[in-house]
Design a protein around this motif. Structure first.
Motif, PDB file in Angstrom:
ATOM      1  N   LYS A  87       0.835  -1.196   0.000  1.00  8.06           N
ATOM      2  CA  LYS A  87       0.000   0.000   0.000  1.00  8.06           C
ATOM      3  C   LYS A  87       0.874   1.253   0.000  1.00  8.06           C
ATOM      4  CE  LYS A  87      -3.788  -2.304   2.485  1.00  8.06           C
ATOM      5  NZ  LYS A  87      -4.643  -2.303   3.705  1.00  8.06           N
ATOM      6  N   TYR A  94       6.108   3.102   0.154  1.00  6.18           N
ATOM      7  CA  TYR A  94       5.058   2.099   0.220  1.00  6.18           C
ATOM      8  C   TYR A  94       5.299   1.204   1.436  1.00  6.18           C
ATOM      9  CZ  TYR A  94       3.942   3.312  -4.635  1.00  6.18           C
ATOM     10  OH  TYR A  94       3.588   3.980  -5.787  1.00  6.18           O
ATOM     11  N   TYR A 354      -2.348   6.591   8.609  1.00  5.25           N
ATOM     12  CA  TYR A 354      -1.881   5.204   8.662  1.00  5.25           C
ATOM     13  C   TYR A 354      -1.313   4.917  10.045  1.00  5.25           C
ATOM     14  CZ  TYR A 354       0.020   0.734   7.164  1.00  5.25           C
ATOM     15  OH  TYR A 354       0.271  -0.603   7.026  1.00  5.25           O
TER      16      TYR A 354
END
Length: 433
Positions: A87, A94, A354
């Protein structure tokens, strides 16, 4: 495939011996005699292949000479009953999520693969199978749960998980102390390095090995660490459009990054690697000075990386001909304090949404600080943040939901055997089994 010892004082072994024995007679780690280069065509089509297809090709290069093709494919596909997705977090960074397995940690891949390979090897040897096998594994966090669950209910195999008392998170602890059946948790009054020393000493004790057939499921075992190369090839397949790919691995016992480096030797097109450490900076200092100086481990937020004498350094050293220059030409390092880890987790969550676990935070920060213009980085998020729920919530100021498969472990009853860090006591316990 034949395997030799990193200490070069033990006989050459076949796969059966390397896996069942775990550690060579001279206390060295087994290395495959050959690392096969994968064909150019494989990398040209890798982006169109599934994770399982990619992993089978890699597995065949290491194990295809010793395990029948149909059975090896079955082992690989059964191991990878879950994805390891990539992701995007930043424009050039990533994350490779390795927490989608049964115990929500990267070690599910290696542990599940090894359990299936060991069962296959035992079933092919009547004498070995009749005697059964006892797996000894030292854990600083996630190894214990991954191995325990990988081997749970496997006939003919008993697992002993050694872990440092009070030094793994409560959620991690419940994943291997609540299982019962063929899993026994040993709660050692010491640190991870004490647990690892007990395991290694057990393998070297002649009387104990005559009494019990012992093997290890730590990353010292070739069937545990080599399969971890699978997900680096998968990450490249999802990011193959980036020619300047940098891979960053949060590192403790160095089995994970070691598997990535073996992948690189097979032809994986990664530009360079970063080993991200917490305050246990032994490898980082080696990179700077050329001197490898193990020391007592320090307890940190990223507890699975609290290792003061990483076993797999020996494999990395051997892989590059014991050359500091060759190692540093491909691998750089980073080291972070608890305060820096917390700061990174908080900043990432506030800016991107995140949620990092403490180990992934080391990898993410190393890329943020170490990427050069034109490079794209991918780091490993090695465990689900819910495994460190209290710590993560306190740092980011937000709730971390607990996945149901993790909640199920937490409802279990703890069962463990208290143990000193003295080998004599551990040996006496095993001799009584």
């Amino acid at each position: 495939m034949k395997y030799y010892s990193t200490n070069h004082q033990a006989p050459i072994a076949d796969l059966q011996k390397a896996v069942v024995k775990g550690l060579a007679e001279d206390r060295g780690l087994y290395m495959p005699e050959n690392i096969k280069q994968l064909p150019k065509e494989f990398f040209e089509t890798i982006g169109q292949q599934s994770f399982q297809e990619i992993a089978y090709t890699v597995a065949d290069a290491f194990f295809g000479e010793d395990i029948e093709a149909g059975k090896l494919k079955e082992i690989v596909y059964d191991t990878l009953a879950f994805d390891c997705p990539v992701k995007q977090i930043d424009d050039n960074i990533y994350v490779l999520e390795l927490f989608h397995g049964p115990t929500l940690a990267f070690k599910d891949v290696g542990a599940r693969f090894m359990a299936r390979v060991l069962q296959y090897l035992l079933s092919s040897q009547t004498e070995t199978s009749a005697k059964g096998c006892n797996v000894l594994v030292a854990t600083s966090g996630d190894t214990g749960s991954a191995v325990a669950n990988g081997f749970l209910g496997v006939e003919g195999i008993h697992v002993y998980v050694l872990y440092p008392k009070g030094k793994v998170s409560p959620i991690q602890e419940c994943q291997f102390t609540t299982l019962g059946q063929n899993i026994t948790a040993i709660e050692v009054d010491g640190v991870f390095d004490d647990c690892q020393a007990l395991v290694k000493s057990a393998f070297m004790d002649k009387e104990l090995n005559e009494h019990l057939r012992l093997t290890s499921a730590n990353s010292i075992n070739v069937a545990r660490f080599l399969p971890q190369a699978f997900y680096y090839f998968n990450a490249y397949a999802r990011l193959s459009q980036h020619p300047e790919l940098v891979v960053c691995v949060p590192s403790g016992n160095f089995g994970n990054i070691c598997a990535a480096l073996f992948g690189h030797e097979m032809g994986l097109p990664v530009k360079r690697f970063i080993a991200a450490n917490n305050a246990n900076d032994i490898f980082y200092k080696y990179l700077l000075t050329g001197q490898y100086e193990p020391k007592a481990s320090i307890q940190t937020l990223a507890n699975a990386m609290d290792v003061g004498d990483p076993s797999n350094f020996a494999r990395i050293y051997e892989l590059y001909g014991r050359s500091h220059e060759r190692i540093t030409s491909l691998i750089s390092g980073a080291t972070y304090t608890d305060e820096q880890i917390a700061e990174t987790m908080r900043e990432c969550y506030q800016r991107t949404g995140y949620t990092l676990d403490p180990h992934g935070a080391c990898g993410y920060r190393a890329l943020r600080e170490g990427l050069k213009p034109g490079e794209v980085g991918v780091f490993c998020e090695t465990a689900h943040p819910a495994k460190f729920k209290d710590t993560v919530e306190r740092i980011i100021g937000a709730e971390v939901p607990i996945p149901e498969r993790l909640a199920a472990f937490m409802r279990g009853k703890k069962q463990s055997v208290p143990m000193t860090a003295r080998f004599e006591d551990f040996k006496a316990y095993l001799m009584a089994q």
